[in-house]
Design a protein around this motif. Structure first.
Motif: not given
Length: 377
Positions: A181-183, A205-206, A213-215
């Motif tokens: 998911l993006t921010t 898995y961050q 752009d990933v949150v």
């Protein structure tokens, strides 16, 4: 010793009725031995690389296992606070991120004495422990199907929130489908949710994420008081066996989470190993990058074959094989590769050793029924 009790005299003990309604957790199976082939396990999203040397040393040096560990893992929380630049008081440890999640559910969602059960909204398919954990908490689960490309349907999830909703789970990257998911997406979603509904951002898995752009759950919890970030040492750090995870949230939430936290949940062995891993994170990053490189090689190879693969930001990929799922899993087994099939939906394949990934690509190159691309419109 075998039981000699007469069945006619057996105690009539029955579990809670909810157990009959819950799915059974199915762990990834080990590979079957095949003559002439080295076996590889690609079924559990494990890090195929061992922990860094400093971690192995820390494990070997932890000998006082006859003593209880620090019940709140102060040393680890202090190290995490410095590493993440957050207040130590905002961190609550748990037995892996799943243990930390169970603590959140036990605190904020369940069966009420004066009315219907609370509701927990989450995407599906997603982490298969979600329905088990939610069910055991006494809450009612509300599953919102992911889109054909494996992404969260955030509009549908927002529409599913009611006055009974206490928690919404966002899994990013989503296990098993892969996309993140993006921010912008998450901030839009948070704006649709009442401020008294907790939004958990599960980021197991961050460390594998490369999309800028990933949150970032840390940034979200710092901005929104109803957000909890959920993280673990199981994946990138390679400490799956030691069960070390944690949640990060504002004091308004942690004051209650500390009440439900399992005492002594993180062992001294796990705590010392996690601290050593954080202090040598540059080495962890190198190993993670090697797996990211392999992930890119595998996804590129599949795309060259004309296979549809959802965006992969974790240490795994998703093959939406539908009715061909079990057939492909069996063929992988014949090649000494253990993969993780999900009914007749698809297969999750963990990124493993280069040799395993190459053999997997070779199997795909001769398999005649690739995953179809999602329908447009």
């Amino acid at each position: 010793m075998t039981s000699t009790q007469n069945p006619a005299n057996a105690a009539e003990v029955h579990p809670r009725a909810v157990l009959d309604k819950l799915p059974r957790y199915a762990a990834g199976k080990p590979p079957v031995a095949v003559d002439g082939l080295e076996s590889y396990k690609l079924s559990s999203n494990e890090n195929p690389l061992p922990p860094i040397p400093a971690v192995l040393e820390a494990i070997a040096e932890t000998t006082a296992v006859n003593r209880y560990p620090d019940p709140v893992a102060n040393a680890l929380r202090s190290e995490l606070a410095e590493f993440l630049d957050v207040p130590m008081e905002d961190i609550v440890t748990g037995t892996g991120s799943l243990g930390a999640l169970n603590q959140i559910l036990a605190t904020f969602a369940g069966q009420n004495d004066d009315g219907p059960a609370d509701e927990v909204v989450y995407p599906w398919r997603s982490f298969e422990a979600y329905p088990i954990s939610v069910g055991l908490s006494g809450a009612a689960d509300v599953r919102v199907p992911v889109k054909e490309d494996g992404t969260h349907d955030l509009q549908a999830m927002a529409d599913a929130v009611t006055d009974k909703t206490k928690i919404v789970l966002l899994c990013t990257p989503n296990n098993p489908t892969g996309p993140s998911l993006t921010t912008a997406e998450v901030e839009w979603f948070i704006a649709q949710v009442p401020s008294d509904v907790i939004v958990i951002i599960d980021e197991a898995y961050q460390e594998f994420v490369r999309d800028p752009d990933v949150v970032n759950g840390i940034e979200m919890y710092q901005k929104y008081p109803n957000v909890i970030s959920l993280r673990t040492f199981s994946k990138a750090h390679g400490l799956a066996n030691l069960r070390v995870g944690y949640s990060i949230s504002n004091p308004e939430l942690t004051q209650y989470l500390r009440v439900s936290a399992v005492p002594f949940g993180v062992s001294s062995v796990g705590e010392h190993a996690a601290i050593a891993s954080l202090r040598n994170f540059d080495q962890v990053k190198e190993r993670v990058q090697s797996l990211v490189n392999e992930r890119e090689r595998v996804t590129s190879g599949l795309k060259e074959l004309g296979w549809f693969v959802p965006e992969a930001q974790g240490n795994f990929i998703w093959l939406q094989l539908g009715e061909n799922t079990q057939e492909f899993a069996a063929l992988a087994g014949e090649q000494a590769l253990a993969v993780r099939p999900f009914g007749d939906e698809g297969i999750r394949v963990s990124i493993g050793e280069p040799e395993a990934n190459t053999r997997f690509l070779e199997l795909c190159s001769v398999y005649p029924k690739p995953p179809a691309f999602p329908k447009q419109g």
